[in-house]
Design an enzyme around this catalytic site. Structure first.
Site, PDB file in Angstrom:
ATOM      1  N   CYS A  37       0.799  -1.236   0.000  1.00 42.81           N
ATOM      2  CA  CYS A  37       0.000   0.000   0.000  1.00 42.81           C
ATOM      3  C   CYS A  37       0.830   1.283   0.000  1.00 42.81           C
ATOM      4  O   CYS A  37       0.823   2.027  -0.975  1.00 42.81           O
ATOM      5  CB  CYS A  37      -0.917   0.009   1.217  1.00 42.81           C
ATOM      6  SG  CYS A  37      -2.116  -1.323   1.190  1.00 42.81           S
TER       7      CYS A  37
HETATM    8  N1  LIG Z   1      -2.814  -5.973   1.908  1.00 41.06           N
HETATM    9  C1  LIG Z   1      -3.369  -4.962   2.535  1.00 41.06           C
HETATM   10  O1  LIG Z   1      -3.156  -4.807   3.741  1.00 41.06           O
HETATM   11  C2  LIG Z   1      -4.294  -4.003   1.824  1.00 41.06           C
HETATM   12  C3  LIG Z   1      -4.966  -3.037   2.603  1.00 41.06           C
HETATM   13  C4  LIG Z   1      -5.840  -2.169   1.977  1.00 41.06           C
HETATM   14  C5  LIG Z   1      -6.034  -2.231   0.602  1.00 41.06           C
HETATM   15  N2  LIG Z   1      -5.351  -3.153  -0.138  1.00 41.06           N
HETATM   16  C6  LIG Z   1      -5.644  -3.172  -1.573  1.00 41.06           C
HETATM   17  O2  LIG Z   1      -6.462  -4.306  -1.857  1.00 41.06           O
HETATM   18  C7  LIG Z   1      -6.150  -4.827  -3.143  1.00 41.06           C
HETATM   19  C8  LIG Z   1      -5.767  -6.292  -3.015  1.00 41.06           C
HETATM   20  O3  LIG Z   1      -4.605  -6.387  -2.204  1.00 41.06           O
HETATM   21  P1  LIG Z   1      -4.159  -7.723  -1.483  1.00 41.06           P
HETATM   22  O4  LIG Z   1      -3.126  -7.335  -0.507  1.00 41.06           O
HETATM   23  O5  LIG Z   1      -5.341  -8.495  -1.028  1.00 41.06           O
HETATM   24  O6  LIG Z   1      -3.484  -8.482  -2.725  1.00 41.06           O
HETATM   25  P2  LIG Z   1      -3.087 -10.033  -2.800  1.00 41.06           P
HETATM   26  O7  LIG Z   1      -2.011 -10.113  -3.819  1.00 41.06           O
HETATM   27  O8  LIG Z   1      -2.862 -10.560  -1.427  1.00 41.06           O
HETATM   28  O9  LIG Z   1      -4.402 -10.727  -3.344  1.00 41.06           O
HETATM   29  C9  LIG Z   1      -4.906 -10.524  -4.616  1.00 41.06           C
HETATM   30  C10 LIG Z   1      -5.454 -11.835  -5.126  1.00 41.06           C
HETATM   31  O10 LIG Z   1      -6.041 -11.590  -6.395  1.00 41.06           O
HETATM   32  C11 LIG Z   1      -5.751 -12.673  -7.242  1.00 41.06           C
HETATM   33  N3  LIG Z   1      -5.916 -12.218  -8.609  1.00 41.06           N
HETATM   34  C12 LIG Z   1      -5.054 -11.514  -9.382  1.00 41.06           C
HETATM   35  N4  LIG Z   1      -5.625 -11.254 -10.568  1.00 41.06           N
HETATM   36  C13 LIG Z   1      -6.861 -11.788 -10.523  1.00 41.06           C
HETATM   37  C14 LIG Z   1      -7.923 -11.839 -11.453  1.00 41.06           C
HETATM   38  N5  LIG Z   1      -7.832 -11.281 -12.664  1.00 41.06           N
HETATM   39  N6  LIG Z   1      -9.049 -12.487 -11.084  1.00 41.06           N
HETATM   40  C15 LIG Z   1      -9.153 -13.066  -9.869  1.00 41.06           C
HETATM   41  N7  LIG Z   1      -8.175 -13.037  -8.952  1.00 41.06           N
HETATM   42  C16 LIG Z   1      -7.043 -12.401  -9.280  1.00 41.06           C
HETATM   43  C17 LIG Z   1      -4.355 -13.100  -6.850  1.00 41.06           C
HETATM   44  O11 LIG Z   1      -4.073 -14.432  -7.219  1.00 41.06           O
HETATM   45  C18 LIG Z   1      -4.403 -12.917  -5.337  1.00 41.06           C
HETATM   46  O12 LIG Z   1      -4.822 -14.097  -4.675  1.00 41.06           O
HETATM   47  C19 LIG Z   1      -5.043  -3.939  -3.698  1.00 41.06           C
HETATM   48  O13 LIG Z   1      -5.629  -2.928  -4.458  1.00 41.06           O
HETATM   49  C20 LIG Z   1      -4.425  -3.341  -2.452  1.00 41.06           C
HETATM   50  O14 LIG Z   1      -3.823  -2.100  -2.718  1.00 41.06           O
HETATM   51  C21 LIG Z   1      -4.504  -4.051   0.449  1.00 41.06           C
END
Ligand SMILES: NC(=O)c1ccc[n+]([C@@H]2O[C@H](COP(=O)([O-])OP(=O)(O)OC[C@H]3O[C@@H](n4cnc5c(N)ncnc54)[C@H](O)[C@@H]3O)[C@@H](O)[C@H]2O)c1
Length: 428
Positions: free
Chosen positions: A267
């Site tokens: 992030c």
């Molecule tokens: N990790 C955090 O603490 C956090 C906090 C707030 C916001 N975010 C935001 O949330 C979003 C997701 O982050 P995250 O940390 O969960 O990411 P992550 O990488 O942990 O998870 C994303 C998942 O999406 C899957 N994926 C990728 N492309 C895909 C598709 N086309 N169809 C279906 N699945 C798909 C991946 O395999 C993965 O399992 C991002 O925008 C991030 O900025 C993350």
């Protein structure tokens, strides 16, 4: 029955796309509230493991998944999206190598949703992104089907505020900002989230998108400020950690941020640049964000300079030195190493000819990643006195219990873990 009614009755079927750090806790919360939830992911390994009730994220215990029981299923078959009443998108939003938004995941997912879109579905984006993504870009793709947002289907944005492994706050207890494309879209999305958490409705999807960016920019800028102050105070012989502890006693107007070896995680190093990019459309330059980015990305260089100095003071060179980096995770007590500054430290020290190993109780083996593919398979080694220098990069609880001073080797501490009376300590 209306969508809102079916949400109130817990009869709405929820689809979560992207079963990662954000999507998986949401699955668990909706199941806990009694909804049927189908998780969609393109990664068959994650889907297999979750289908067997096995979590692949350390701080999300498998038991929390098995407790979902038959309410939860995971699949790579996106045609099942047609059966969902509510679809929540939690896919990655990284930066390209030119540090611009990489919207490929969000847009390809939106195209997939469009292929199965039907009347009365609720589509919510949770991925962090620039204002306009939901009501301009996503809506454009979804409306190519001929269905209209706010009329035929509901469209909303609600940012995630997940703080991995924070025992005090979790998905079910952190108030959630929700913005809809129309008042009806907001009402539908609010009804859904009201069933698991306190909601904070705002007037538009753009306001909700901007709220998330402001929160993360606030962190990035304040961390940069304290990193800069640290470098100055170090020259002045003032311990920045002691100053922060003292400043924290002010009961108003001061919120403590802490210095470190650089920014990490999915992030804070990334999200602010989503706004920088969008600002260009308005011929506006986001100077605070750029400045904070410059300072924060230069922090690993500062730590390296300290390491070189520590070795030099002791008649050693970085070339050929055996260095142990303690902590690969970007924050304490998690197994998330995305964007971790430890990799930059590893890379730069190796470029200088050091022999670099790492220790991390949460990451026994380095998993494949896009940016540091060459490190995949490398294993964590024990902390011992066999190194010339130990570089503490992450404040894991295990390290706080460790008496590093006993090892009798040089220590660079970027997290204020080692007591100040250690004779071989260099703060960085
Ligand atoms: N990790 C955090 O603490 C956090 C906090 C707030 C916001 N975010 C935001 O949330 C979003 C997701 O982050 P995250 O940390 O969960 O990411 P992550 O990488 O942990 O998870 C994303 C998942 O999406 C899957 N994926 C990728 N492309 C895909 C598709 N086309 N169809 C279906 N699945 C798909 C991946 O395999 C993965 O399992 C991002 O925008 C991030 O900025 C993350």
């Amino acid at each position: 029955m209306s969508l809102i009614e079916s949400i109130h009755r817990k009869e709405a079927h929820i689809g979560i796309i992207g079963l990662g750090y954000v999507g998986l806790p949401l699955v668990i919360e909706f199941c806990r509230a009694g909804f049927r939830v189908t998780g969609f992911d393109i990664d068959p390994a994650k889907v297999d493991s979750l289908s067997r009730g096995q979590s692949y994220i350390r701080h999300i215990e498998s038991e929390r998944i098995t407790r979902c029981g038959p309410l939860f299923s995971a699949t790579t078959d996106f045609s099942q999206l047609a059966d969902m009443d509510c679809i929540v998108v939690c896919v990655p939003t990284p930066l390209t190598k030119y540090r611009e938004p990489d919207m490929s995941y969000v847009f390809s997912t939106t195209k997939t949703i469009a292929a199965y879109l039907r009347k009365s579905q609720l589509i919510i984006l949770e991925s962090t992104t620039y204002p306009g993504t939901t009501d301009e870009d996503m809506r454009g793709i979804l409306e190519e089907t001929g269905l209209k947002a706010g009329q035929d289907f509901y469209l909303a944005y609600s940012p995630e505020r997940e703080d991995p492994n924070n025992k005090e706050f979790s998905t079910g207890t952190i108030p959630k900002v929700v913005g809809g494309f129309t008042p009806a879209c907001l009402a539908a999305a609010k009804a859904l989230y009201d069933s698991i958490v306190t909601t904070v409705p705002v007037s538009s999807t753009k306001v909700a998108e901007a709220t998330k960016l402001l929160e993360n920019i606030y962190r990035a800028v304040n961390i940069a400020l304290v990193n800069e102050i640290k470098m100055l105070f170090d020259k002045m012989g003032i311990n920045v950690w002691e100053v922060i502890e003292a400043a924290k006693t002010k009961p108003f107007g001061f919120h403590a941020f802490y210095p470190g070896p650089g920014l990490g995680g999915h992030c804070i190093p990334i999200d602010p640049f989503y706004l920088t990019w969008k600002a260009r459309e308005y011929e506006f330059s986001t100077r605070f964000i750029e400045l904070a980015g410059q300072i924060n990305t230069a922090m690993p260089e500062y730590v390296i300079t300290k390491a070189i100095k520590a070795l030099n003071d002791n008649g050693k060179t970085v070339k050929g030195a055996k260095i142990l980096i303690c902590g690969l995770a970007y924050k304490a007590n998690v197994d998330d190493d995305r964007e971790s500054p430890s990799y930059r430290l590893m890379e730069k020290l190796e470029e200088l000819g050091a022999k670099v190993s790492y220790n991390d109780p949460y990451i026994p083996v380095i998993r494949p990643s896009r940016e540091y593919a060459r490190y995949a398979g490398r294993k964590s080694v024990d902390v011992s006195g066999e190194f010339d220098l130990l570089l503490i990069s992450t404040a894991h609880d295990e390290y706080r219990k460790n008496d590093f001073g006993k090892l009798g080797i040089l220590i660079i501490d970027t997290r204020n873990i080692v007591p100040g009376d250690c004779k071989t300590l260099y703060q960085a």
